[in-house]
Motif scaffolding. Structure first.
Motif, mmCIF file in Angstrom:
data_model
loop_
_atom_site.group_PDB
_atom_site.id
_atom_site.type_symbol
_atom_site.label_atom_id
_atom_site.label_comp_id
_atom_site.label_asym_id
_atom_site.label_seq_id
_atom_site.Cartn_x
_atom_site.Cartn_y
_atom_site.Cartn_z
ATOM 1 N N ASP A 1 0.815 -1.218 0.000
ATOM 2 C CA ASP A 1 0.000 0.000 0.000
ATOM 3 C C ASP A 1 0.848 1.267 0.000
ATOM 4 O O ASP A 1 0.311 2.375 0.055
ATOM 5 C CB ASP A 1 -0.949 0.012 1.201
ATOM 6 N N MET A 2 2.170 1.098 -0.063
ATOM 7 C CA MET A 2 3.117 2.214 -0.198
ATOM 8 C C MET A 2 2.908 3.282 0.886
ATOM 9 O O MET A 2 2.922 4.480 0.616
ATOM 10 C CB MET A 2 3.001 2.842 -1.591
ATOM 11 N N ASP A 3 2.722 2.821 2.129
ATOM 12 C CA ASP A 3 2.562 3.760 3.238
ATOM 13 C C ASP A 3 3.822 3.856 4.095
ATOM 14 O O ASP A 3 3.820 4.517 5.139
ATOM 15 C CB ASP A 3 1.366 3.367 4.107
ATOM 16 N N GLY A 4 4.882 3.166 3.664
ATOM 17 C CA GLY A 4 6.135 3.213 4.405
ATOM 18 C C GLY A 4 6.235 2.209 5.525
ATOM 19 O O GLY A 4 7.286 2.100 6.168
ATOM 20 N N ASN A 5 5.166 1.442 5.763
ATOM 21 C CA ASN A 5 5.175 0.418 6.812
ATOM 22 C C ASN A 5 5.417 -0.950 6.173
ATOM 23 O O ASN A 5 4.655 -1.371 5.296
ATOM 24 C CB ASN A 5 3.848 0.410 7.573
ATOM 25 N N PRO A 6 6.462 -1.646 6.593
ATOM 26 C CA PRO A 6 6.795 -2.924 5.948
ATOM 27 C C PRO A 6 5.790 -4.020 6.271
ATOM 28 O O PRO A 6 5.198 -4.053 7.354
ATOM 29 C CB PRO A 6 8.174 -3.257 6.521
ATOM 30 N N GLU A 7 5.601 -4.897 5.300
ATOM 31 C CA GLU A 7 4.765 -6.087 5.480
ATOM 32 C C GLU A 7 5.655 -7.322 5.389
ATOM 33 O O GLU A 7 6.476 -7.437 4.475
ATOM 34 C CB GLU A 7 3.673 -6.160 4.414
ATOM 35 N N ILE A 8 5.495 -8.216 6.335
ATOM 36 C CA ILE A 8 6.232 -9.478 6.358
ATOM 37 C C ILE A 8 5.248 -10.598 6.052
ATOM 38 O O ILE A 8 4.227 -10.743 6.729
ATOM 39 C CB ILE A 8 6.911 -9.712 7.724
ATOM 40 N N LEU A 9 5.552 -11.376 5.006
ATOM 41 C CA LEU A 9 4.673 -12.469 4.585
ATOM 42 C C LEU A 9 5.439 -13.783 4.690
ATOM 43 O O LEU A 9 6.487 -13.957 4.064
ATOM 44 C CB LEU A 9 4.183 -12.255 3.156
ATOM 45 N N ILE A 10 4.906 -14.692 5.483
ATOM 46 C CA ILE A 10 5.527 -16.001 5.699
ATOM 47 C C ILE A 10 4.768 -17.041 4.888
ATOM 48 O O ILE A 10 3.558 -17.218 5.068
ATOM 49 C CB ILE A 10 5.514 -16.382 7.193
ATOM 50 N N GLN A 11 5.468 -17.716 3.985
ATOM 51 C CA GLN A 11 4.861 -18.787 3.190
ATOM 52 C C GLN A 11 5.178 -20.128 3.835
ATOM 53 O O GLN A 11 6.339 -20.463 4.065
ATOM 54 C CB GLN A 11 5.395 -18.775 1.755
ATOM 55 N N ALA A 12 4.132 -20.879 4.135
ATOM 56 C CA ALA A 12 4.299 -22.205 4.735
ATOM 57 C C ALA A 12 3.649 -23.255 3.847
ATOM 58 O O ALA A 12 2.640 -22.985 3.184
ATOM 59 C CB ALA A 12 3.688 -22.241 6.133
ATOM 60 N N LYS A 13 4.237 -24.427 3.827
ATOM 61 C CA LYS A 13 3.679 -25.553 3.085
ATOM 62 C C LYS A 13 2.754 -26.315 4.009
ATOM 63 O O LYS A 13 3.191 -26.906 5.000
ATOM 64 C CB LYS A 13 4.795 -26.464 2.572
ATOM 65 N N ALA A 14 1.465 -26.288 3.681
ATOM 66 C CA ALA A 14 0.464 -26.903 4.549
ATOM 67 C C ALA A 14 0.515 -28.422 4.449
ATOM 68 O O ALA A 14 0.992 -28.991 3.464
ATOM 69 C CB ALA A 14 -0.926 -26.396 4.191
ATOM 70 N N THR A 15 -0.005 -29.064 5.473
ATOM 71 C CA THR A 15 -0.021 -30.525 5.495
ATOM 72 C C THR A 15 -1.229 -31.099 4.765
ATOM 73 O O THR A 15 -1.210 -32.247 4.343
ATOM 74 C CB THR A 15 -0.034 -31.025 6.952
ATOM 75 N N ASP A 16 -2.298 -30.298 4.604
ATOM 76 C CA ASP A 16 -3.490 -30.800 3.918
ATOM 77 C C ASP A 16 -3.344 -30.612 2.415
ATOM 78 O O ASP A 16 -2.506 -29.850 1.939
ATOM 79 C CB ASP A 16 -4.750 -30.080 4.416
#
Length: 265
Positions: A104-119
């Motif tokens: 959203d270009m507001d200067g606040n960083p976003e951290i996105l964690i990708q996990a491999k699900a078991t289902d």
């Protein structure tokens, strides 16, 4: 006898010294083996995200026993502001990768964690947070809709492109073990607006191809043909009638002329 003994010892020492030198040369020529850093238990995964100088995020997963479940840990170090915060949560599966964005270009960083699900329904799980003034705001990552999920069987490829979070995966035809890849891929683009995710499909795939509708056969206008034929027939009749009338008039003129000639005699 003593001289021979000393000579043999000197020769043996020379040979041993030569062997040691050759071993040293071989050791020097061998490339160094780079070992992966060992993560101490109970931690399983670690990645450092440097947003800016002095603004770092250490993302880890941890847990003893089962590898299918655990917890994630986000350690935020703001060395310039002397602020250090910890964010944690339950983890389903194992971490594949971690991404940093500012959608959203507001200067606040976003951290996105990708996990491999078991289902085998979702395959991929995204844990998303936006950090504002050192505080973590959890973001709900949207699930695939029925249309987006058609032909989906995992193998997601996530990446950041022009500040947006991209998701690409192959499309399969069929169900279960009989499903086969179609060769097409679906590409989704995620953005952020008012702390909520937006998503749009930016590519066309086999599920969006419209079926070709055959054009209806063109009907022959028999009435037009009949009218044309009738017109031609009428025209021909008129021409023939006119020709007959002209011939009759000529015959009458000849007959009249012949009559005048008889009177003169």
């Amino acid at each position: 006898m003593n001289n021979r003994f000393y000579l043999l010892i000197l020769t043996a020492c020379t040979i041993i010294a030569g062997c040691n030198n050759s071993d040293d040369k071989k050791t020097d020529s061998a490339p160094p083996v780079v070992k992966k850093p060992v993560i101490m238990q109970p931690f399983r995964y670690h990645k450092l995200i440097e947003v800016s100088p002095g603004n770092d995020f250490d993302v880890l997963s941890w847990g003893r026993g089962s590898q299918a479940v655990g917890s994630f840990l986000i350690l935020h170090s703001d060395s310039s502001g002397m602020k250090y915060t910890t964010t944690t949560g339950d983890l389903d599966g194992s971490i594949v990768d971690v991404y940093n964005a500012d959608m959203d270009m507001d200067g606040n960083p976003e951290i996105l964690i990708q996990a491999k699900a078991t289902d085998t329904t979702n395959y991929a799980v995204i844990y998303a947070f936006e950090f504002t003034n050192g505080k973590a705001n959890k973001l709900d990552f949207p699930k695939l809709t029925s249309a987006q999920k058609k032909g989906y069987r995992g193998s997601d490829n996530f990446y950041i492109q022009e500040g947006k979070f991209m998701r690409e995966f192959p499309i399969y035809d069929g169900n279960g073990k009989d499903a086969k890849p179609t060769g097409a891929k679906r590409l989704l683009q995620y953005g952020l607006r008012n702390n909520e995710f937006t998503v749009q499909q930016v590519s066309k795939d086999s599920t969006l191809k419209s079926k070709t509708i055959a054009a209806p056969p063109v009907k022959t206008n028999s009435t037009t043909k009949k009218t044309s034929t009738s017109t031609q027939s009428t025209s021909s009749t008129k021409k023939k009638k006119k020709s007959d009338e002209s011939s009759s008039t000529t015959h009458k003129k000849k007959k009249k002329k012949h009559h005048h000639s008889s009177d003169d005699n």
